[in-house]
Motif scaffolding. Sequence first.
Motif, PDB file in Angstrom:
ATOM      1  N   GLY A 209       5.430 -50.067 119.662  1.00 30.52           N
ATOM      2  CA  GLY A 209       5.135 -50.413 121.046  1.00 30.52           C
ATOM      3  C   GLY A 209       6.077 -51.428 121.652  1.00 30.52           C
ATOM      4  O   GLY A 209       5.870 -51.844 122.789  1.00 30.52           O
ATOM      5  N   ILE A 210       7.107 -51.874 120.923  1.00 29.31           N
ATOM      6  CA  ILE A 210       8.050 -52.861 121.451  1.00 29.31           C
ATOM      7  C   ILE A 210       9.242 -52.113 122.045  1.00 29.31           C
ATOM      8  O   ILE A 210       9.932 -51.359 121.351  1.00 29.31           O
ATOM      9  N   SER A 211       9.489 -52.301 123.320  1.00 25.04           N
ATOM     10  CA  SER A 211      10.541 -51.561 124.018  1.00 25.04           C
ATOM     11  C   SER A 211      11.910 -52.148 123.720  1.00 25.04           C
ATOM     12  O   SER A 211      12.049 -53.294 123.273  1.00 25.04           O
ATOM     13  N   SER A 212      12.941 -51.347 124.015  1.00 22.04           N
ATOM     14  CA  SER A 212      14.308 -51.814 123.805  1.00 22.04           C
ATOM     15  C   SER A 212      14.637 -52.974 124.731  1.00 22.04           C
ATOM     16  O   SER A 212      15.433 -53.857 124.386  1.00 22.04           O
ATOM     17  N   GLY A 213      13.990 -52.999 125.913  1.00 22.96           N
ATOM     18  CA  GLY A 213      14.213 -54.101 126.834  1.00 22.96           C
ATOM     19  C   GLY A 213      13.724 -55.423 126.285  1.00 22.96           C
ATOM     20  O   GLY A 213      14.372 -56.472 126.471  1.00 22.96           O
ATOM     21  N   ILE A 214      12.610 -55.399 125.600  1.00 20.34           N
ATOM     22  CA  ILE A 214      12.072 -56.625 124.992  1.00 20.34           C
ATOM     23  C   ILE A 214      12.967 -57.069 123.848  1.00 20.34           C
ATOM     24  O   ILE A 214      13.270 -58.262 123.699  1.00 20.34           O
ATOM     25  N   LEU A 215      13.427 -56.125 123.038  1.00 24.85           N
ATOM     26  CA  LEU A 215      14.325 -56.478 121.940  1.00 24.85           C
ATOM     27  C   LEU A 215      15.631 -57.067 122.464  1.00 24.85           C
ATOM     28  O   LEU A 215      16.209 -57.962 121.847  1.00 24.85           O
ATOM     29  N   GLU A 216      16.065 -56.577 123.617  1.00 26.14           N
ATOM     30  CA  GLU A 216      17.269 -57.136 124.233  1.00 26.14           C
ATOM     31  C   GLU A 216      17.038 -58.584 124.652  1.00 26.14           C
ATOM     32  O   GLU A 216      17.890 -59.457 124.426  1.00 26.14           O
ATOM     33  N   LEU A 217      15.871 -58.861 125.273  1.00 32.13           N
ATOM     34  CA  LEU A 217      15.540 -60.238 125.656  1.00 32.13           C
ATOM     35  C   LEU A 217      15.517 -61.154 124.441  1.00 32.13           C
ATOM     36  O   LEU A 217      15.991 -62.289 124.487  1.00 32.13           O
ATOM     37  N   VAL A 218      14.962 -60.659 123.358  1.00 28.71           N
ATOM     38  CA  VAL A 218      14.832 -61.475 122.146  1.00 28.71           C
ATOM     39  C   VAL A 218      16.187 -61.757 121.518  1.00 28.71           C
ATOM     40  O   VAL A 218      16.482 -62.887 121.130  1.00 28.71           O
ATOM     41  N   ASN A 219      17.024 -60.735 121.427  1.00 28.77           N
ATOM     42  CA  ASN A 219      18.246 -60.846 120.624  1.00 28.77           C
ATOM     43  C   ASN A 219      19.530 -61.114 121.413  1.00 28.77           C
ATOM     44  O   ASN A 219      20.426 -61.794 120.900  1.00 28.77           O
ATOM     45  N   GLN A 220      19.619 -60.595 122.636  1.00 31.17           N
ATOM     46  CA  GLN A 220      20.856 -60.782 123.408  1.00 31.17           C
ATOM     47  C   GLN A 220      20.656 -61.591 124.691  1.00 31.17           C
ATOM     48  O   GLN A 220      21.601 -62.163 125.209  1.00 31.17           O
ATOM     49  N   GLY A 221      19.470 -61.633 125.200  1.00 34.26           N
ATOM     50  CA  GLY A 221      19.251 -62.252 126.500  1.00 34.26           C
ATOM     51  C   GLY A 221      19.526 -61.256 127.609  1.00 34.26           C
ATOM     52  O   GLY A 221      19.855 -60.087 127.373  1.00 34.26           O
ATOM     53  N   ARG A 222      19.400 -61.734 128.836  1.00 34.04           N
ATOM     54  CA  ARG A 222      19.610 -60.842 129.974  1.00 34.04           C
ATOM     55  C   ARG A 222      20.365 -61.596 131.066  1.00 34.04           C
ATOM     56  O   ARG A 222      19.910 -62.656 131.515  1.00 34.04           O
ATOM     57  N   GLY A 223      21.490 -61.053 131.478  1.00 32.33           N
ATOM     58  CA  GLY A 223      22.263 -61.696 132.520  1.00 32.33           C
ATOM     59  C   GLY A 223      22.715 -63.080 132.089  1.00 32.33           C
ATOM     60  O   GLY A 223      23.310 -63.261 131.023  1.00 32.33           O
ATOM     61  N   GLU A 224      22.391 -64.067 132.939  1.00 32.53           N
ATOM     62  CA  GLU A 224      22.786 -65.446 132.632  1.00 32.53           C
ATOM     63  C   GLU A 224      21.746 -66.182 131.789  1.00 32.53           C
ATOM     64  O   GLU A 224      21.929 -67.359 131.471  1.00 32.53           O
ATOM     65  N   VAL A 225      20.646 -65.496 131.467  1.00 32.82           N
ATOM     66  CA  VAL A 225      19.574 -66.121 130.678  1.00 32.82           C
ATOM     67  C   VAL A 225      19.790 -65.824 129.200  1.00 32.82           C
ATOM     68  O   VAL A 225      19.986 -64.672 128.805  1.00 32.82           O
ATOM     69  N   TRP A 226      19.779 -66.866 128.398  1.00 26.78           N
ATOM     70  CA  TRP A 226      20.053 -66.719 126.972  1.00 26.78           C
ATOM     71  C   TRP A 226      18.884 -66.044 126.244  1.00 26.78           C
ATOM     72  O   TRP A 226      17.770 -65.937 126.767  1.00 26.78           O
ATOM     73  N   SER A 227      19.127 -65.631 125.014  1.00 27.83           N
ATOM     74  CA  SER A 227      18.118 -64.926 124.223  1.00 27.83           C
ATOM     75  C   SER A 227      17.048 -65.885 123.703  1.00 27.83           C
ATOM     76  O   SER A 227      17.288 -67.083 123.533  1.00 27.83           O
ATOM     77  N   CYS A 228      15.869 -65.318 123.441  1.00 27.51           N
ATOM     78  CA  CYS A 228      14.785 -66.119 122.848  1.00 27.51           C
ATOM     79  C   CYS A 228      15.192 -66.639 121.473  1.00 27.51           C
ATOM     80  O   CYS A 228      14.913 -67.784 121.114  1.00 27.51           O
TER      81      CYS A 228
END
Length: 408
Positions: A209-228
């Motif tokens: 149930g974990i989407s690729s978008g969430i994994l991206e937030l966790v591991n790479q971040g998004r835009g100018e926001v760093w990863s968790c």
Amino acid sequence: MTRPEEPSRPGENFEPYEEMRQIPIGVIMFAVALALWGGVLLYQSSYAVAVGRADETALSPQSEQGLGLTGAKLFEANCTTCHQPGGEGVEFAIPPLDKSPFLAGGPEIAASILLRGIDGPIRVGDETFDGHMPSFASALDDAEIARLATYLQMRFTGRKQAISGERVAALRREFAEAGPFAGGQAIAARFDSSLSPQPEVTPLTGGKGISSGILELVNQGRGEVWSCSSCHGDRGQGADTVPRIAGLPAAYIAKQLLDYTEGRRRNENMELVARSLSEKDREGLGRYYASMRAASTARPSLGGNLERGRELVLSGDWSIGVPSCTSCHGPSAFGVAPGFPGLAAQHPSYTASQLAAWVSGERDNSRQKMMNVIANALNDRDRAAVADYLATLPPVPAPAATADEVKR
């Protein structure tokens, strides 16, 4: 006739006195005899107490000599909040230790369970329990696990079998890459087939149930926001003033992210990250970290009194109006979804900083302002004691087993 001479009157500064009289020899002899008798009695009493304590140490099943006293303290600190002080467990929820066949199988089984934990159904007697026991590998060293396993064996089976710290070290190496036992079935397969039959395990796929978008937030971040993971670690383990978030309730994580967005909780870095997230992102990150497990990296570091911390966490202190932490945050401080986070294995610097934030008003997002009241009732020493003690606890138990783990 001559009149008798009248005695002279004393001057106005005269102080009356009485001439010294010799103390009768009988009184002196009686006092000396009484003193000698008291000295002999005191010596005999002290000797009797010392002998009694030595006998208690040598003969008691809870003695230091038999590893019992140390084992008993470890049991009290780590096991009683779930299994209860008498080892009776909790009906339908926590399996009993008393007369448990898993303990009867020898201290090596107990030590292995302490090292790996359990996640899966387990049958004890006629009852089946949904086993979720944490690994104590990061909370207790080899000698402590040996003492605790030996104590459990002696107390709940009556057998005087011991396991050494060296043997525990060997088991630790063997299980270094292994996850928790997938229920009683995995324990029986590894150690003793007579523990069967044990209930079947329904394997689940990790990360479901974990989407690729969430994994991206966790591991790479998004835009100018760093990863968790750049701050919280690759498994949500945190460090120092960055909190451990692995295993926290999903709804709690989502709420904290929303509170950062709406100003109810303040931290410049987290506010920047949270404002970039949608509601779907917050919920997805909550589910991801709620399913994540990691060994504890927390250690006491504030010089707090661990015994005082233990008292406050497990019993509270009503003389200052403070309930126990576990009364809200659950047995062993593993958290109670959705509103109460796990506190076990949290980094002490972070815990202390949040208690201070409740006091100053920097943090003000507690229901009914409960934490504001509690934190204000604690002094600096108590806050350090609580934070350091929580760092000694094992982390939240592992999630449901995968198919591969069932075979181990």
